[in-house]
Design a protein around this motif. Structure first.
Motif, PDB file in Angstrom:
ATOM      1  N   VAL A 190      25.743  37.304  26.408  1.00  0.00           N
ATOM      2  CA  VAL A 190      26.349  36.022  26.030  1.00  0.00           C
ATOM      3  C   VAL A 190      27.633  36.330  25.273  1.00  0.00           C
ATOM      4  N   GLY A 191      28.755  35.864  25.794  1.00  0.00           N
ATOM      5  CA  GLY A 191      30.035  36.242  25.189  1.00  0.00           C
ATOM      6  C   GLY A 191      30.166  37.751  25.208  1.00  0.00           C
ATOM      7  N   ARG A 192      30.466  38.329  24.065  1.00  0.00           N
ATOM      8  CA  ARG A 192      30.656  39.782  23.992  1.00  0.00           C
ATOM      9  C   ARG A 192      29.421  40.505  23.448  1.00  0.00           C
ATOM     10  N   ALA A 193      28.306  39.801  23.324  1.00  0.00           N
ATOM     11  CA  ALA A 193      27.106  40.395  22.710  1.00  0.00           C
ATOM     12  C   ALA A 193      26.320  41.246  23.699  1.00  0.00           C
ATOM     13  N   ARG A 194      25.732  42.310  23.180  1.00  0.00           N
ATOM     14  CA  ARG A 194      24.817  43.141  23.966  1.00  0.00           C
ATOM     15  C   ARG A 194      23.603  43.471  23.101  1.00  0.00           C
ATOM     16  N   TYR A 195      22.466  43.532  23.738  1.00  0.00           N
ATOM     17  CA  TYR A 195      21.237  43.783  22.990  1.00  0.00           C
ATOM     18  C   TYR A 195      20.839  45.260  23.044  1.00  0.00           C
ATOM     19  N   ALA A 196      20.308  45.737  21.924  1.00  0.00           N
ATOM     20  CA  ALA A 196      19.743  47.088  21.867  1.00  0.00           C
ATOM     21  C   ALA A 196      18.249  46.984  21.547  1.00  0.00           C
ATOM     22  N   ILE A 197      17.436  47.466  22.444  1.00  0.00           N
ATOM     23  CA  ILE A 197      15.988  47.543  22.195  1.00  0.00           C
ATOM     24  C   ILE A 197      15.790  48.599  21.113  1.00  0.00           C
ATOM     25  N   THR A 198      15.057  48.233  20.034  1.00  0.00           N
ATOM     26  CA  THR A 198      15.158  48.986  18.786  1.00  0.00           C
ATOM     27  C   THR A 198      13.823  49.361  18.153  1.00  0.00           C
ATOM     28  N   PRO A 199      13.071  50.279  18.762  1.00  0.00           N
ATOM     29  CA  PRO A 199      11.933  50.829  18.012  1.00  0.00           C
ATOM     30  C   PRO A 199      12.514  51.636  16.843  1.00  0.00           C
ATOM     31  N   ARG A 200      12.158  51.295  15.606  1.00  0.00           N
ATOM     32  CA  ARG A 200      12.886  51.829  14.451  1.00  0.00           C
ATOM     33  C   ARG A 200      12.916  53.354  14.424  1.00  0.00           C
ATOM     34  N   PHE A 201      11.728  53.968  14.444  1.00  0.00           N
ATOM     35  CA  PHE A 201      11.550  55.398  14.681  1.00  0.00           C
ATOM     36  C   PHE A 201      10.068  55.652  14.910  1.00  0.00           C
ATOM     37  N   ALA A 202       9.724  56.845  15.351  1.00  0.00           N
ATOM     38  CA  ALA A 202       8.359  57.108  15.802  1.00  0.00           C
ATOM     39  C   ALA A 202       7.332  56.758  14.732  1.00  0.00           C
ATOM     40  N   ILE A 203       7.670  57.021  13.467  1.00  0.00           N
ATOM     41  CA  ILE A 203       6.706  56.833  12.376  1.00  0.00           C
ATOM     42  C   ILE A 203       6.247  55.386  12.242  1.00  0.00           C
ATOM     43  N   THR A 204       7.130  54.441  12.516  1.00  0.00           N
ATOM     44  CA  THR A 204       6.767  53.037  12.293  1.00  0.00           C
ATOM     45  C   THR A 204       6.299  52.326  13.563  1.00  0.00           C
ATOM     46  N   SER A 205       6.027  53.082  14.610  1.00  0.00           N
ATOM     47  CA  SER A 205       5.490  52.446  15.821  1.00  0.00           C
ATOM     48  C   SER A 205       4.210  53.147  16.288  1.00  0.00           C
ATOM     49  N   THR A 206       3.250  52.338  16.720  1.00  0.00           N
ATOM     50  CA  THR A 206       2.062  52.896  17.371  1.00  0.00           C
ATOM     51  C   THR A 206       2.412  53.270  18.810  1.00  0.00           C
ATOM     52  N   ARG A 207       1.518  54.000  19.435  1.00  0.00           N
ATOM     53  CA  ARG A 207       1.708  54.322  20.855  1.00  0.00           C
ATOM     54  C   ARG A 207       1.828  53.045  21.675  1.00  0.00           C
ATOM     55  N   ALA A 208       0.983  52.065  21.326  1.00  0.00           N
ATOM     56  CA  ALA A 208       0.999  50.813  22.098  1.00  0.00           C
ATOM     57  C   ALA A 208       2.373  50.146  22.005  1.00  0.00           C
TER      58      ALA A 208
END
Ligand code: GUN
Ligand code: ZN
Length: 432
Positions: A190-208
């Motif tokens: 939208v306009g000049r925007a682009r999205y970045a999918i952002t898992p913060r880092f491995a420590i703060t995400s489960t495998r799921a």
């Protein structure tokens, strides 16, 4: 709409300078002009060749005009975290950063901070950034709304984090999928925007959650991916404890399909040989964050080693662990980090890096990072004699390379006279 003609000294790069003598890598115009029409650069050339155009002339002489700076890794919700004392990564996150990010659940707070954040970026000459928002969609809406208001080419995304963080700052695999998808539908492209999918880092995400992030990447190949990699020894040890099945830290992201040329990995300092091979094989982008790496005592980024493997390193502030919004100050500290390893960052390569280099790493060089005709009129105007110390030093400078080195070692927002985003000056009342 009338056209605009910016006059001044002009510098733009066409390729990465291969040596201090590689003057073919850039165009430098002593009395140049940028013709702007409807937010885009229509022509770049000598003043004498463009002055006949009917346009509003803004005379920036004797200042230096360059493409606006690009910051490829920064945290929007950390505007009130920058300069927090005494800790290394994990304590810094737990003691300062996570508490501050919780407040971005409040739309008013997020909106207020977004205005401040964008003022800070443009005040420091940055016209495009790739940012982590908080876990809350409110922060993503605040971020992209403010970017749209200013017509800025910004990349960003909500952090996905479902463990090892306080209540109020976690999502779930399912909610992170739904929220990310909703934000992509609302903002990406939208306009000049682009999205970045952002898992913060491995420590703060489960495998799921990482699996779901991989699904999002597969479903949205046009989106960026941003996360963190091998910044700190305690972080790496904890990651290996959480993912004993992984061959190494990068192997976690590899397993879930998160690597590729659109993936930006903050820090990438303490890498094993297999991880370097994997970065090269997948074309993933490590991001050098020198002020942050020094501030948190994280370590020294091996720019030459990675580049020697054909890896395209990006460079960034990483505010709020980074200590300055200025890409000039980022180069200053970057120069010193590389000096400690016997690597010298020449000013030509340095200024290429924060403009065209980062644009190429993002695959966005047709829109940003140069002053080529057809690209967006995102321009920074720099005063190399902005401070007393700079003015004195400039009296003894004889070459463009010397001037650029003064700017990157001594310059900051005081050296930014004006910043144009899509042709519009962002500093009200700035002297031309
Ligand atoms: N690793 C995970 N989150 C962060 C963050 O916010 N800043 C830095 N420097 N490293 C991180
Ligand atoms: Zn970061």
């Amino acid at each position: 709409m009338t056209k605009t003609l910016l006059r001044g000294r002009i510098l733009t790069f066409h390729a990465e300078p291969q040596s201090p003598d590689d003057t073919g890598a850039f165009t430098y115009l002593e009395d140049g002009a940028i013709l702007i029409d409807a937010g885009r650069i229509e022509a770049l050339g000598d003043w004498s060749d463009l002055s006949h155009h009917e346009a509003q002339v803004i005379d920036h002489r004797p200042h230096l005009l360059m493409p606006g700076f690009i910051d490829t890794h920064i945290h929007f919700p950390q505007v009130q975290v920058i300069a927090s004392w005494g800790a290394q990564l994990l304590d810094w996150l737990n003691n300062y950063t996570f508490p501050a990010e919780i407040a971005f659940a409040d739309q008013n707070h997020a909106d207020t901070m977004a205005r401040a954040f964008f003022d800070l970026l443009t005040g420091h000459g940055t016209t495009t950034a790739m940012a982590f928002c908080s876990v809350h969609t409110q922060s993503v809406d605040a971020y992209f709304s403010e970017a749209a208001r200013r017509n800025m080419a910004m990349v960003g995304g909500k952090v996905m984090m479902d463990r090892n963080a306080p209540k109020g700052l976690t999502d779930t695999p399912q909610s992170s999928y739904e929220d990310t998808k909703a934000m992509i539908d609302k903002w990406h492209g939208v306009g000049r925007a682009r999205y970045a999918i952002t898992p913060r880092f491995a420590i703060t995400s489960t495998r799921a959650q990482l699996e779901i992030a991989g699904n999002l990447v597969a479903e949205h190949p046009g989106c960026f991916v941003q996360t963190h990699l091998s910044e700190n020894h305690a972080e790496i040890a904890f990651t290996k404890e959480l993912f004993p099945e992984a061959l190494d830290y990068l192997g976690v992201y590899e397993r879930y399909g998160l690597l590729g040329p659109k993936t930006f990995l903050g820090h990438a300092i303490h890498l094993e040989p297999r991880e370097i091979d994997l970065l090269a094989d997948t074309g993933s982008r490590p991001v050098f964050c020198p002020t942050s790496n020094l501030f948190l005592g994280s370590g020294l980024f091996d720019d030459a080693g990675l580049r020697g493997r054909g890896i395209a390193n990006a460079i960034a502030t990483d505010v709020g662990a980074g200590t300055s919004y200025s890409m000039l100050q980022t180069l200053n500290e970057g120069y010193k980090v590389l000096q400690l390893q016997g690597q010298a960052l020449h000013p030509f390569r340095a200024f290429h890096w924060i403009t065209r280099g980062n644009a190429v790493a993002m695959g966005m060089q047709d829109e940003i990072g140069t002053l080529d005709a057809g690209t967006s009129a995102d321009v920074v105007v720099l005063d190399s004699a902005a401070t007393h110390a700079m003015a004195l030093r400039m009296q003894a400078a004889e070459t463009l390379a010397e001037e650029l080195f003064v700017l990157m070692m001594l310059g900051d927002d005081r050296a930014v006279v004006q910043t144009y985003v899509a042709g519009t000056g962002q500093k009200p009342g700035a002297v031309a």
